[in-house]
Design a protein around this motif. Structure first.
Motif, short mmCIF file in Angstrom:
data_model
loop_
_atom_site.label_atom_id
_atom_site.label_comp_id
_atom_site.label_asym_id
_atom_site.label_seq_id
_atom_site.Cartn_x
_atom_site.Cartn_y
_atom_site.Cartn_z
N SER A 170 -4.88 2.42 -1.73
CA SER A 170 -4.38 1.05 -1.90
C SER A 170 -5.15 0.05 -1.05
N VAL A 171 -6.46 -0.03 -1.30
CA VAL A 171 -7.31 -0.95 -0.55
C VAL A 171 -8.32 -1.59 -1.49
N GLN A 172 -8.89 -2.70 -1.02
CA GLN A 172 -10.02 -3.32 -1.69
C GLN A 172 -11.22 -3.18 -0.77
N LEU A 173 -12.27 -2.54 -1.26
CA LEU A 173 -13.44 -2.26 -0.43
C LEU A 173 -14.41 -3.42 -0.45
N TYR A 174 -14.99 -3.71 0.72
CA TYR A 174 -16.04 -4.73 0.83
C TYR A 174 -17.37 -4.13 1.26
N CYS A 175 -17.34 -2.99 1.91
CA CYS A 175 -18.60 -2.41 2.40
C CYS A 175 -18.43 -0.92 2.55
N VAL A 176 -19.39 -0.15 2.01
CA VAL A 176 -19.47 1.29 2.22
C VAL A 176 -20.91 1.57 2.67
N PRO A 186 0.82 -1.23 0.00
CA PRO A 186 0.00 0.00 0.00
C PRO A 186 0.85 1.27 0.00
N ARG A 187 0.23 2.33 -0.54
CA ARG A 187 0.89 3.64 -0.54
C ARG A 187 0.11 4.63 0.32
N ASP A 188 -1.19 4.75 0.04
CA ASP A 188 -2.01 5.63 0.87
C ASP A 188 -3.47 5.22 0.78
N PHE A 189 -4.30 5.86 1.58
CA PHE A 189 -5.73 5.59 1.63
C PHE A 189 -6.40 6.87 2.09
N THR A 190 -7.42 7.32 1.34
CA THR A 190 -8.08 8.58 1.70
C THR A 190 -9.59 8.45 1.66
N THR A 226 -10.60 15.71 4.54
CA THR A 226 -10.06 14.43 4.06
C THR A 226 -9.39 13.72 5.22
N LEU A 227 -9.67 12.44 5.34
CA LEU A 227 -8.94 11.58 6.27
C LEU A 227 -7.93 10.80 5.43
N ARG A 228 -6.64 10.92 5.75
CA ARG A 228 -5.60 10.30 4.93
C ARG A 228 -4.68 9.43 5.78
#
Length: 305
Positions: A297-303, A205-209, A222-224
């Motif tokens: 750099s994530v894979q989402l399963y639920c929003v 991973p590099r970042d996630f926002t 923004t939450l980073r």
């Protein structure tokens, strides 16, 4: 965590049992709130090269003597020429008629992601993003309150989800939302509203926002998460960074849950069940927000908004 940093009580339907990382086997744990239709359990791990078999049991209690009933026994076996899964139910000390499922998509030496989705009449199981089996209950789902994992398996993470991330009426398992991902907020935000984002951090991973925007696509906050320096921060519309003084709880190839609880004039943050303080926005700004945007750099399963 000081008392002022703790999150206010929120509805039980939004509470996520904290994920468990690298448990020592045999592993037995209570399932907070028991099982109910819509609940989901994720199991991430690796099958050892010399694995013979392992099992995942959804039990009615955790006693040793007498042995508890097992509503759903999931038992992958690798010692034959054709790896397969045996499913069964243990009731009053007696195993019922077993069901065999061939063509198991698990291999010795390979990593895996197994999802157990509990519905009204049956449990559905997917392996590495593809539906594998469904098993009709032989005991009431409401009796299940314990998870047991035993045998030849290296478990990296166990995740518990209370909200069904599947699309209404869909029979397939999600393999993650494409990023960047946007969710509309047609009514804006209001005190008491909860935003939940759950997913899996990628291997490198590099970042996630997470960004909240108004109708003109202006970003208000923004939450980073930065994996380079392992920092978590709020970013203002003018680029000002306010670091969140808390342990960095994102790890490669592990599950996470971000929870934002809207309150008067701001947002409270929790990550993997731990309260991490709040940021101020102002009530007027909350009402103007119309979009949640997620990238990184994530894979989402639920929003859930």
């Amino acid at each position: 965590m000081s008392p002022e940093e703790k999150l206010d009580p929120i509805p039980d339907s939004f509470i996520l049992q904290p994920p468990v990382f690298h448990p020592v086997l045999p592993y037995v744990t209570t399932i907070f709130g028991g099982l109910h239709a819509g609940k989901m359990v994720m199991l991430q791990g690796v099958v050892p090269l010399k694995a013979h078999r392992f099992q995942v049991d959804f039990q009615c209690g955790c006693s040793l003597c007498p042995r508890p009933d097992i509503a759903f026994h999931f038992n992958p076996r690798f010692h034959t020429s054709s790896p397969h899964v045996i499913c069964n139910t243990l009731h009053a000390g007696c195993w019922q008629a077993e069901v065999r499922w061939p063509h198991l998509a698990l291999q010795r030496g390979a990593s895996f992601l197994i999802l157990f989705l509990f519905e009204n009449e049956a449990v559905k199981v997917s392996v590495n993003g593809k539906h594998f089996l469904h098993y009709r209950y032989r005991l009431p789902l409401s009796r299940v309150d314990t998870l047991g994992i035993f045998g030849d398996v290296l478990v990296k993470a166990v995740g518990f989800l209370n909200i069904n991330p599947f699309v209404e009426g869909s029979k397939e398992y999600p393999v993650g939302h494409e990023l960047p991902c946007s969710r509309g907020l047609p009514r804006g935000l209001w005190p008491g509203q909860v935003i939940i984002v759950r997913g899996l951090v990628l291997q490198e991973p590099r970042d996630f926002t997470l960004s909240l925007r108004d109708e003109a696509a202006r970003t208000h906050v923004t939450l980073r998460a930065s994996f380079a320096d392992r920092s978590l921060a709020w970013i203002s519309p003018w680029g000002r960074k306010t670091l969140i003084a808390a342990p960095f709880l994102f790890y490669p190839q592990r599950f996470f849950e971000v929870l934002l609880l809207c309150q008067d004039g701001g947002l409270k943050l929790a990550l993997n069940g731990q309260g991490l303080g709040a940021t101020s926005l102002g009530q007027q700004n909350l009402e103007q927000l119309r979009e949640l945007r997620i990238s990184g750099s994530v894979q989402l399963y639920c929003v859930h908004c």
